[in-house]
Write a protein that holds these residues in place. Structure first.
Motif, PDB file in Angstrom:
ATOM      1  N   ALA A 303       0.830  -1.209   0.000  1.00  0.00           N
ATOM      2  CA  ALA A 303       0.000   0.000   0.000  1.00  0.00           C
ATOM      3  C   ALA A 303       0.861   1.254   0.000  1.00  0.00           C
ATOM      4  N   MET A 304       1.955   1.226   0.728  1.00  0.00           N
ATOM      5  CA  MET A 304       2.865   2.365   0.740  1.00  0.00           C
ATOM      6  C   MET A 304       3.465   2.605  -0.638  1.00  0.00           C
ATOM      7  N   ARG A 305       3.912   1.554  -1.282  1.00  0.00           N
ATOM      8  CA  ARG A 305       4.558   1.688  -2.595  1.00  0.00           C
ATOM      9  C   ARG A 305       3.578   2.113  -3.679  1.00  0.00           C
ATOM     10  N   ALA A 306       2.302   1.893  -3.457  1.00  0.00           N
ATOM     11  CA  ALA A 306       1.281   2.309  -4.423  1.00  0.00           C
ATOM     12  C   ALA A 306       0.895   3.776  -4.270  1.00  0.00           C
ATOM     13  N   HIS A 307       1.385   4.428  -3.220  1.00  0.00           N
ATOM     14  CA  HIS A 307       1.054   5.830  -2.948  1.00  0.00           C
ATOM     15  C   HIS A 307       2.214   6.722  -3.401  1.00  0.00           C
ATOM     16  N   PRO A 308       1.933   7.917  -3.945  1.00  0.00           N
ATOM     17  CA  PRO A 308       3.014   8.796  -4.408  1.00  0.00           C
ATOM     18  C   PRO A 308       4.047   9.131  -3.336  1.00  0.00           C
ATOM     19  N   CYS A 309       3.624   9.212  -2.070  1.00  0.00           N
ATOM     20  CA  CYS A 309       4.563   9.552  -1.007  1.00  0.00           C
ATOM     21  C   CYS A 309       5.304   8.339  -0.453  1.00  0.00           C
ATOM     22  N   GLY A 310       5.031   7.156  -1.009  1.00  0.00           N
ATOM     23  CA  GLY A 310       5.680   5.967  -0.490  1.00  0.00           C
ATOM     24  C   GLY A 310       6.224   5.040  -1.552  1.00  0.00           C
ATOM     25  N   HIS A 311       6.445   5.563  -2.771  1.00  0.00           N
ATOM     26  CA  HIS A 311       6.850   4.690  -3.881  1.00  0.00           C
ATOM     27  C   HIS A 311       8.209   4.034  -3.656  1.00  0.00           C
ATOM     28  N   ALA A 312       9.059   4.634  -2.805  1.00  0.00           N
ATOM     29  CA  ALA A 312      10.376   4.055  -2.513  1.00  0.00           C
ATOM     30  C   ALA A 312      10.405   3.391  -1.137  1.00  0.00           C
ATOM     31  N   ALA A 313       9.245   2.995  -0.633  1.00  0.00           N
ATOM     32  CA  ALA A 313       9.170   2.399   0.700  1.00  0.00           C
ATOM     33  C   ALA A 313       9.974   1.103   0.765  1.00  0.00           C
ATOM     34  N   ALA A 314      10.488   0.810   1.972  1.00  0.00           N
ATOM     35  CA  ALA A 314      11.335  -0.363   2.144  1.00  0.00           C
ATOM     36  C   ALA A 314      11.160  -0.951   3.536  1.00  0.00           C
ATOM     37  N   ARG A 315      11.428  -2.230   3.635  1.00  0.00           N
ATOM     38  CA  ARG A 315      11.484  -2.932   4.917  1.00  0.00           C
ATOM     39  C   ARG A 315      12.923  -2.801   5.412  1.00  0.00           C
ATOM     40  N   ILE A 316      13.122  -2.171   6.558  1.00  0.00           N
ATOM     41  CA  ILE A 316      14.484  -1.811   6.962  1.00  0.00           C
ATOM     42  C   ILE A 316      14.962  -2.494   8.241  1.00  0.00           C
ATOM     43  N   GLY A 317      14.121  -3.267   8.919  1.00  0.00           N
ATOM     44  CA  GLY A 317      14.579  -3.911  10.143  1.00  0.00           C
ATOM     45  C   GLY A 317      13.437  -4.484  10.941  1.00  0.00           C
ATOM     46  N   GLU A 318      13.738  -4.779  12.207  1.00  0.00           N
ATOM     47  CA  GLU A 318      12.723  -5.376  13.066  1.00  0.00           C
ATOM     48  C   GLU A 318      12.936  -4.973  14.516  1.00  0.00           C
ATOM     49  N   VAL A 319      11.901  -5.195  15.298  1.00  0.00           N
ATOM     50  CA  VAL A 319      11.930  -4.932  16.732  1.00  0.00           C
ATOM     51  C   VAL A 319      12.366  -6.214  17.440  1.00  0.00           C
ATOM     52  N   THR A 320      13.225  -6.060  18.454  1.00  0.00           N
ATOM     53  CA  THR A 320      13.769  -7.208  19.167  1.00  0.00           C
ATOM     54  C   THR A 320      13.579  -7.056  20.676  1.00  0.00           C
ATOM     55  N   VAL A 321      13.837  -8.144  21.388  1.00  0.00           N
ATOM     56  CA  VAL A 321      13.900  -8.098  22.844  1.00  0.00           C
ATOM     57  C   VAL A 321      15.275  -7.560  23.235  1.00  0.00           C
ATOM     58  N   ASP A 322      15.310  -6.490  23.981  1.00  0.00           N
ATOM     59  CA  ASP A 322      16.588  -5.905  24.417  1.00  0.00           C
ATOM     60  C   ASP A 322      16.344  -5.054  25.655  1.00  0.00           C
ATOM     61  N   PRO A 323      16.766  -5.535  26.827  1.00  0.00           N
ATOM     62  CA  PRO A 323      16.555  -4.758  28.050  1.00  0.00           C
ATOM     63  C   PRO A 323      17.301  -3.434  28.057  1.00  0.00           C
TER      64      PRO A 323
END
Length: 351
Positions: A303-323
């Motif tokens: 959906a992001m890539r289909a929008h003009p403001c998100g055509h270069a959207a990317a998956r850049i990482g993830e959330v982890t367990v870290d105290p």
């Protein structure tokens, strides 16, 4: 109704003087012939100290309110100016809660001697941005300070929006396993402002990414199951690195980034290398980062890539367990580095 002033404002050659902030005839003329002429709408035309506004047509929901000050230097830069920036910045703050922005207020602090033609250019840009976003400026205020006690123009904007009852987005909702999505390239705005401020000439013009993101947010929410978008933030002052540290602290989690996945324009990357800057810490004004449940990540990214403001959207990482709530990044060279808070300031006066 047009007032019978002795003569119209000399927009082309005139400047702000102290009488424009004194609340008398000169102030009324400035409001009518410049601010109202550019920002005109039915609510602003009420002419009172506050606007009377209709309630949104929702049976359930909550109000969202955000306020922001805009002190960018220079006032005009490639791709934008302080006028459109003041609209986009506050619209986006409301949108990052998952809300639909409805109305804006604007307060101007103007330095004595500021050229009226530059003020008109700023207000005209603000009006165009508000119209394009569908979020009118419905009330405002103007103050004038003595020469030397300001820096041209400072603008403070407040936005009000409506949040559906089933949307719950907050910086405290990131969970281990969530996916980080970025709507596009980083660093464009900060480098554009710096290049204008320092009169730096690059082979390719670098323009600010300033934009209103509420329609992008609406498309993302429509593509995701209810509750799947956990956090939304626009990485403005302090850039992507600061925003992710804020989320990690607020949610009590860690973040792991993949450097190779983070989009940066080649000319921005080259400019940052030349200037000794890290694009992770450079401000953006038309990008967002989303923390999304893993099962919804592909749909939201599409959906992001289909929008003009998100055509270069990317998956850049993830959330982890870290105290320790660290933000870490796997580099292109196979190592890992901590992406910490800035201890100082890379680029002053850019938002």
């Amino acid at each position: 109704m047009k007032k019978n002033y002795i003569r119209p404002l000399d927009i082309k050659h005139g400047c702000i003087d102290m009488s424009h902030g004194a609340g008398g005839k000169a102030a009324a003329q400035l409001i009518e012939e410049l601010f109202l002429a550019e920002l005109d709408n039915a609510y602003l035309r009420q002419g009172d100290d506050a606007a009377v506004l209709p309630l949104p047509a929702m049976t359930e929901g909550r109000l969202v309110m955000a306020t922001d000050g805009h002190v960018v230097s220079p006032l005009f830069f490639p791709g934008g100016d302080v006028g459109c920036l003041s609209v986009h910045g506050t619209v986006n703050d409301v949108a990052m809660m998952g809300a639909q922005p409805l109305y804006l207020s604007a307060s101007f602090i103007i330095e004595e001697g500021f050229p009226l033609i530059d003020l008109q250019r700023i207000v005209r840009s603000m009006a165009a941005a508000a119209r394009a976003a569908g979020v009118p400026v419905v009330t405002g205020d103007t103050k004038v300070v003595e020469q030397g006690k300001g820096d041209g123009v400072f603008i403070s904007t407040t936005g009000v929006g409506v949040l559906p009852a089933d949307v719950h987005i907050s910086g405290c909702h990131a969970r281990p396993g969530d996916v980080l999505l970025l709507s596009g390239t980083i660093g464009d705005h900060g480098v554009a402002v710096l290049s204008q401020r320092e009169s730096l000439a690059f082979e390719t013009t670098i323009e600010s990414d300033t934009a209103a993101l509420h329609t992008l947010v609406a498309a993302m929410l429509a593509a995701a199951p209810a509750g799947a978008v956990h956090v939304l933030r626009d990485p403005t002052r302090g850039g992507l690195a600061t925003t992710l540290n804020e989320i990690a602290r607020q949610s009590g989690v860690g973040v792991v980034l993949q450097e190779a996945a983070i989009p940066v324009l080649p000319q921005v990357d080259a400019a940052c290398e030349l200037l000794g800057l890290d694009p992770l810490y450079v401000a953006n004004e038309g990008k967002l980062v989303a923390v999304v449940a893993p099962e919804a990540a592909d749909a939201v990214l599409a959906a992001m890539r289909a929008h003009p403001c998100g055509h270069a959207a990317a998956r850049i990482g993830e959330v982890t367990v870290d105290p320790h709530q660290f933000v870490q990044m796997h580099t292109r060279f196979g190592g890992t580095r901590v992406v910490d808070w800035l201890s100082g300031e890379q680029l002053p006066r850019i938002c």
